[in-house]
Design a protein around this motif. Structure first.
Motif, mmCIF file in Angstrom:
data_model
loop_
_atom_site.group_PDB
_atom_site.id
_atom_site.type_symbol
_atom_site.label_atom_id
_atom_site.label_comp_id
_atom_site.label_asym_id
_atom_site.label_seq_id
_atom_site.Cartn_x
_atom_site.Cartn_y
_atom_site.Cartn_z
ATOM 1 N N VAL A 40 0.829 -1.207 0.000
ATOM 2 C CA VAL A 40 0.000 0.000 0.000
ATOM 3 C C VAL A 40 0.863 1.257 0.000
ATOM 4 C CG1 VAL A 40 -1.810 1.272 1.231
ATOM 5 C CG2 VAL A 40 -1.729 -1.213 1.399
ATOM 6 N N TRP A 41 0.483 2.203 -0.861
ATOM 7 C CA TRP A 41 1.109 3.525 -0.881
ATOM 8 C C TRP A 41 0.065 4.515 -0.392
ATOM 9 C CZ3 TRP A 41 2.117 -0.356 -4.184
ATOM 10 C CH2 TRP A 41 3.462 -0.673 -4.413
ATOM 11 N N LYS A 42 0.396 5.263 0.666
ATOM 12 C CA LYS A 42 -0.558 6.187 1.281
ATOM 13 C C LYS A 42 0.171 7.358 1.909
ATOM 14 C CE LYS A 42 -0.877 4.443 5.991
ATOM 15 N NZ LYS A 42 -0.512 5.748 6.540
ATOM 16 N N SER A 43 -0.591 8.388 2.218
ATOM 17 C CA SER A 43 -0.052 9.538 2.930
ATOM 18 C C SER A 43 0.188 9.133 4.392
ATOM 19 C CB SER A 43 -1.050 10.692 2.874
ATOM 20 O OG SER A 43 -0.702 11.680 3.810
ATOM 21 N N PRO A 44 1.279 9.571 4.987
ATOM 22 C CA PRO A 44 1.540 9.220 6.386
ATOM 23 C C PRO A 44 0.507 9.781 7.364
ATOM 24 C CG PRO A 44 3.202 10.768 5.575
ATOM 25 C CD PRO A 44 2.344 10.386 4.410
ATOM 26 N N HIS A 66 3.834 1.806 2.467
ATOM 27 C CA HIS A 66 4.792 2.830 2.055
ATOM 28 C C HIS A 66 4.128 4.179 2.303
ATOM 29 C CE1 HIS A 66 7.157 -0.192 -0.153
ATOM 30 N NE2 HIS A 66 5.991 -0.658 -0.560
ATOM 31 N N ASP A 67 4.592 4.905 3.304
ATOM 32 C CA ASP A 67 4.076 6.246 3.574
ATOM 33 C C ASP A 67 4.821 7.224 2.680
ATOM 34 O OD1 ASP A 67 2.097 5.759 5.506
ATOM 35 O OD2 ASP A 67 3.599 5.601 7.087
ATOM 36 N N ILE A 68 4.096 7.891 1.783
ATOM 37 C CA ILE A 68 4.699 8.870 0.874
ATOM 38 C C ILE A 68 3.801 10.099 0.819
ATOM 39 C CG2 ILE A 68 5.938 7.145 -0.499
ATOM 40 C CD1 ILE A 68 3.752 7.308 -2.603
ATOM 41 N N GLU A 69 4.395 11.227 0.547
ATOM 42 C CA GLU A 69 3.637 12.481 0.524
ATOM 43 C C GLU A 69 2.731 12.601 -0.705
ATOM 44 O OE1 GLU A 69 3.272 14.619 2.986
ATOM 45 O OE2 GLU A 69 4.665 13.435 4.190
ATOM 46 N N ASP A 70 3.176 12.108 -1.863
ATOM 47 C CA ASP A 70 2.412 12.246 -3.096
ATOM 48 C C ASP A 70 2.173 10.869 -3.717
ATOM 49 O OD1 ASP A 70 1.181 13.028 -5.439
ATOM 50 O OD2 ASP A 70 2.936 14.059 -6.264
ATOM 51 N N VAL A 71 0.948 10.381 -3.624
ATOM 52 C CA VAL A 71 0.596 9.050 -4.129
ATOM 53 C C VAL A 71 0.291 9.085 -5.631
ATOM 54 C CG1 VAL A 71 -0.932 7.060 -3.759
ATOM 55 C CG2 VAL A 71 -0.283 8.477 -1.836
ATOM 56 N N GLN A 72 0.065 10.269 -6.195
ATOM 57 C CA GLN A 72 -0.341 10.380 -7.600
ATOM 58 C C GLN A 72 0.606 9.670 -8.577
ATOM 59 O OE1 GLN A 72 -3.385 11.464 -8.641
ATOM 60 N NE2 GLN A 72 -2.715 10.554 -10.576
ATOM 61 N N PRO A 73 1.920 9.793 -8.435
ATOM 62 C CA PRO A 73 2.792 9.069 -9.367
ATOM 63 C C PRO A 73 2.601 7.545 -9.325
ATOM 64 C CG PRO A 73 4.032 10.778 -8.241
ATOM 65 C CD PRO A 73 2.683 10.694 -7.574
ATOM 66 N N VAL A 74 2.274 7.005 -8.163
ATOM 67 C CA VAL A 74 2.018 5.560 -8.038
ATOM 68 C C VAL A 74 0.734 5.209 -8.780
ATOM 69 C CG1 VAL A 74 1.559 3.661 -6.428
ATOM 70 C CG2 VAL A 74 3.243 5.417 -5.839
ATOM 71 N N LEU A 84 -11.323 7.103 -11.338
ATOM 72 C CA LEU A 84 -11.459 6.020 -10.360
ATOM 73 C C LEU A 84 -10.526 6.215 -9.168
ATOM 74 C CD1 LEU A 84 -11.758 2.902 -12.714
ATOM 75 C CD2 LEU A 84 -13.584 4.279 -11.691
ATOM 76 N N GLY A 85 -9.881 7.360 -9.071
ATOM 77 C CA GLY A 85 -8.915 7.608 -8.013
ATOM 78 C C GLY A 85 -9.529 7.701 -6.631
ATOM 79 N N SER A 86 -8.685 7.435 -5.646
ATOM 80 C CA SER A 86 -9.061 7.542 -4.242
ATOM 81 C C SER A 86 -7.827 8.007 -3.475
ATOM 82 C CB SER A 86 -9.572 6.193 -3.728
ATOM 83 O OG SER A 86 -10.049 6.320 -2.400
ATOM 84 N N CYS A 87 -7.790 7.763 -2.188
ATOM 85 C CA CYS A 87 -6.716 8.312 -1.367
ATOM 86 C C CYS A 87 -5.474 7.431 -1.276
ATOM 87 C CB CYS A 87 -7.244 8.637 0.025
ATOM 88 S SG CYS A 87 -8.069 7.272 0.844
ATOM 89 N N HIS A 88 -5.585 6.135 -1.507
ATOM 90 C CA HIS A 88 -4.405 5.277 -1.453
ATOM 91 C C HIS A 88 -4.467 4.261 -2.588
ATOM 92 C CE1 HIS A 88 -7.403 3.162 1.077
ATOM 93 N NE2 HIS A 88 -6.930 2.092 0.471
ATOM 94 N N THR A 89 -3.308 3.715 -2.920
ATOM 95 C CA THR A 89 -3.195 2.735 -3.988
ATOM 96 C C THR A 89 -2.465 1.520 -3.437
ATOM 97 O OG1 THR A 89 -3.103 4.493 -5.638
ATOM 98 C CG2 THR A 89 -2.311 2.333 -6.334
ATOM 99 N N ALA A 90 -2.958 0.335 -3.794
ATOM 100 C CA ALA A 90 -2.334 -0.905 -3.325
ATOM 101 C C ALA A 90 -2.144 -1.864 -4.492
ATOM 102 C CB ALA A 90 -3.211 -1.549 -2.251
ATOM 103 N N LYS A 91 -1.283 -2.836 -4.275
ATOM 104 C CA LYS A 91 -1.082 -3.907 -5.249
ATOM 105 C C LYS A 91 -1.105 -5.226 -4.501
ATOM 106 C CE LYS A 91 1.457 -1.226 -8.638
ATOM 107 N NZ LYS A 91 2.660 -1.114 -9.461
#
Length: 156
Positions: A40-44, A66-74, A84-91
């Motif tokens: 998971v990539w999310k804001s801390p 993975h706490d990151i400031e900007d999830v958009q690149p992921v 279809l975007g939301s606040c976090h992205t996972a794989k």
């Protein structure tokens, strides 16, 4: 006789390890999630994302955050359409999971293995896992693919 005892001891040990692993799972965890890692990539600072992580862990998934400031690149690199975007992205299992998708939908995705990029709970549905506002508002989980196709996968 010695081989039989050795085999019995090995089986007993394997059963004990399996039982211990099963006992360590949360009571409502799905055994199908055991051994599945969700990345998971999310804001801390995002509490609802943390709630979704706990939801996935309670379902039996192993979660790497993975706490990151900007999830958009992921999101962009993972092929998540802006709509279809939301606040976090996972794989997980070769699929993308965008936002507050319920664990049972992820398990279904992994079992069915459709030809798709992944699932999304677009926006931030009030009653989705991690949001848990109890408003009674229905929401959809969308199955999407790299060609721009999207369809309702589940209704909640």
């Amino acid at each position: 006789m010695k081989t039989r005892k050795t085999l019995l001891a090995a089986l007993t040990g394997a059963l004990a390890i399996g039982a211990a692993a099963f006992a360590a799972m949360p009571a409502h965890a799905d055994p199908a999630a055991a051994g599945q890692e969700v990345e998971v990539w999310k804001s801390p600072s995002c509490g609802c994302c943390g709630g979704w992580v706990k939801h996935m862990q309670a379902a039996g998934f192993t979660v790497k955050v993975h706490d990151i400031e900007d999830v958009q690149p992921v999101k962009t690199a993972s092929g998540v359409p802006d709509a279809l975007g939301s606040c976090h992205t996972a794989k997980v299992g070769g699929y993308v999971v965008e936002g507050h998708v319920p664990a049972k939908d992820v398990l279904r995705l992994l079992a069915e293995k459709p030809k798709a990029t992944g699932l999304s709970a677009p926006g931030m549905p009030a009653d989705a896992p991690g949001m848990d506002m109890g408003t009674g508002q229905p929401y959809d989980v969308i199955l999407f693919d790299a060609g721009g196709g999207a369809k309702v996968y589940a209704r909640h």
